[in-house]
Design an enzyme around this catalytic site. Structure first.
Site, PDB file in Angstrom:
ATOM      1  N   SER B  22      17.290 -33.636  42.000  1.00  0.00           N
ATOM      2  CA  SER B  22      17.699 -34.953  42.497  1.00  0.00           C
ATOM      3  C   SER B  22      19.205 -35.148  42.394  1.00  0.00           C
ATOM      4  CB  SER B  22      16.988 -36.037  41.683  1.00  0.00           C
ATOM      5  OG  SER B  22      17.402 -37.317  42.126  1.00  0.00           O
ATOM      6  N   ASN B  70      29.533 -34.519  36.232  1.00  0.00           N
ATOM      7  CA  ASN B  70      29.482 -35.621  37.181  1.00  0.00           C
ATOM      8  C   ASN B  70      29.136 -36.908  36.464  1.00  0.00           C
ATOM      9  OD1 ASN B  70      26.815 -37.070  38.098  1.00  0.00           O
ATOM     10  ND2 ASN B  70      26.208 -35.002  37.510  1.00  0.00           N
ATOM     11  N   CYS B 131      19.313 -40.245  33.065  1.00  0.00           N
ATOM     12  CA  CYS B 131      20.671 -40.153  33.596  1.00  0.00           C
ATOM     13  C   CYS B 131      21.662 -40.606  32.532  1.00  0.00           C
ATOM     14  CB  CYS B 131      20.837 -41.020  34.840  1.00  0.00           C
ATOM     15  SG  CYS B 131      22.532 -40.952  35.458  1.00  0.00           S
TER      16      CYS B 131
END
Lengths: 272, 304
Positions: B22, B70, B131
């Site tokens: 993802s 990221n 996340c």
């Protein structure tokens, strides 16, 4: 709008190109000329488009986004001029003629050539403004749109590409240390005369901010090429967004992708 | 003889075990003109939230040796646009669709899960409770076994598709969180999400990422992922989708031998958009070379 690739109908996957020239144009400024395989040549490059070029050592996985400084569709020769800043660009500068490199692209949306050509034919004065390593992409624009004015900003008199601009454009330069041309920035050159009708620019963020303000104050239509750290280069990772005054096409949250909706934006559309 | 590459995840058959991780593939739209998406085992979408999310400030990405950091912050248009645009596009693609769901609160997740419940094109849900780049929710649910158990249970009640819980490696014991997800009713587990990292620009003496920290991905994390997939496979009975730095067919096979039923390719999609197709071909060639009739036989087959 997705990525553009002049070679219509072909998958826009990575292509292996051959290095034909590696040259140092000025201190830390490297020129690479790369030749696409004969059947995979983009038909044309829009000034302001870029490629992702991949270091080959395996420990650097991301491509380096580098703007097109020149493209010759007959020879399939792509010219890149970039500043050597880190290990990735250092490795690119160490390529030898005859070696191969992988590139993805041409990518992104360049300057609006149709609009520029139309306005120019109607008599609009167009200034092409490049600062530092933002100078190279303006050369392809100068070539495709001859008869403009070019304003180039360098740090010192260690100039690069200036002589080539002079073939296509009335060219002026500024240097930060005053060793050549006007002492100061591209803004100091622009303020010496009447404002152009249109301004196309690429360069460091402070320069683009100043140009955006200058354009707004003087009623100039400005197109700015933005730079941002990228991972994929094709609009997937959302790493390289900029703030926009409009709802962006992808997420509708006023964060457009520099790689996909850009890198060239209308000045009034972006917040810098 | 050609090997049977199909695998089964929670009752859903995938034509092969390879899918994007993802966030590294959008919903496939951008890559559709570069490749035949129907060759993939599944498409796993970028995280989808109940309302549009702006994500973090830039810089959001940077490179490190063997990988990248990221901190995108899950920028996405929200579930309504996702259904109208992305899911409509995916209806033309002959592959399985796994929708990744993100949220800041339990209700955020449930809103998306309920909104997707009657979408027939959605084959599986992957719940992002891992996340590291959003301030609230997300990873907090995945780091605490009790809250992971609870949110899995609540999502399981509302979901009409099988639920994959995506786990974070940023925990002391992965077996414990994996067991909590299984106990909560998860139909499958995917791991690993990125490992929290940081990079400082020493010349400017500043954090490189606006978010200061970011998730490390890429080949650098592969051995960590293999170890965690192995430990998870020892702890639970539900299928595992293994990911973390897969860069080759060998890496993917390693993940399966460690216990994964399927694999996802992440950061390396940015290095080579066609890498998943090469990995599928390489896995098929391996099976032929080793006389393996069904690739699913490799799951957990490492000799002990």
């Amino acid at each position: 709008m997705s990525t553009r690739d002049g070679a219509a109908g072909r998958p826009a996957a990575k292509k292996t190109v051959r290095v034909s020239t590696v040259k140092e144009l000025a201190d830390g400024i490297c020129e690479l000329v790369l030749t696409y395989p004969e059947r995979e040549r983009p038909e044309n490059a829009v000034p302001g488009q870029f490629v992702m070029i991949y270091p080959g050592d395996g420990s650097h996985i991301l491509g380096r986004p580098i703007s097109v400084c020149g493209y010759n569709p007959v020879e399939g020769a792509l010219r890149l001029v970039f500043r050597v800043v880190g290990k990735g660009t250092g490795e690119l500068a160490a390529l030898k003629p005859g070696e191969e490199a992988d590139v993805l692209g041409l990518l992104g949306n360049g300057y609006p050539m149709e609009e520029l050509r139309t306005r120019k034919s109607e008599g609009a004065q167009i200034a092409l403004v490049g600062g530092g390593i933002g100078i190279p992409p303006m050369l392809e624009l100068a070539r495709q749109l001859p008869g403009c004015r070019a304003v180039l900003g360098y740090r010192t008199d260690d100039l690069f590409l200036m002589d080539e601009f002079q073939e296509y454009a009335v060219t002026q330069a500024a240097t930060e240390d005053g060793s050549f041309g006007t002492k100061g920035t591209v803004l100091d050159v622009l303020r010496q005369g009447a404002a152009p009708d249109i301004l196309c620019a690429c360069g460091p963020l402070p320069m683009l901010r100043a140009l955006k303000e200058y354009a707004a104050e003087n009623g100039v239509t400005a197109f700015l090429s933005l730079e941002e750290r990228m991972a994929c280069g094709v609009g997937v990772c959302l790493g390289c967004v900029c703030r926009t005054t409009y709802k962006d096409a992808h997420s509708q949250v006023n964060r457009a992708r520099v790689c996909t909706e850009g890198p060239v934006f209308r000045a009034e559309d972006v917040e810098l | 003889m050609k090997a049977d590459l199909s695998v089964n995840i929670a009752g859903v058959t995938l034509k092969n075990p390879v899918m994007p991780a993802s966030g590294t593939f959008g919903s496939g739209l951008e890559y559709a003109r570069m490749m035949d998406l129907s060759r993939l085992g599944a498409i796993v979408t970028k995280g989808v939230s109940n309302i549009p999310w702006e994500g973090n400030d830039v810089p959001r990405v940077t490179e490190v040796p063997g990988g990248m950091l990221n901190a995108i912050g899950l920028q996405n248009p929200g579930v309504d646009v996702f259904i109208e645009r992305d899911l409509a596009f995916l209806k033309q693609v002959d592959t399985r669709v796994i929708v990744n769901v993100c949220g800041k609160s339990e209700q955020d997740y449930l809103d998306v899960v309920e909104r997707l419940a009657d979408e027939e094109r959605v084959d599986l849900l992957e719940i992002n409770v891992s996340c590291p780049n959003v301030k609230e929710g997300a990873i907090a649910f995945g780091q605490n076994p009790e809250s992971l158990f609870h949110i899995t249970q609540e999502i399981r009640k509302k979901a009409k598709q099988p639920v994959i819980m995506k786990l974070t490696p940023n925990v002391t014991g992965i077996a414990e969180t994996a067991r909590a997800a299984e106990a909560g009713g998860a139909d499958a587990i995917s791991l690993i999400n990125t490992i929290t990292g940081m990079k400082i620009d020493v010349e400017r003496q500043r954090f490189v990422l606006a978010n200061r920290t970011g998730g490390l991905s890429g080949p650098a994390i592969h051995p960590v992922a293999v170890r965690m997939v192995y430990e998870t496979a020892q702890a639970v009975r539900i299928p595992i989708i293994g990911m973390g730095g897969i860069a080759s067919a060998e890496d993917a096979l390693e993940m399966m031998l460690a216990g994964a039923s399927a694999v996802a390719v992440g950061a390396m999609n940015f290095n080579d958009p066609l890498i998943m197709l090469r990995i599928i071909d390489g896995m098929a060639a391996y099976c032929e070379r080793h006389g393996i009739g069904r690739i699913s036989d490799l799951t957990g087959a490492v000799h002990t």
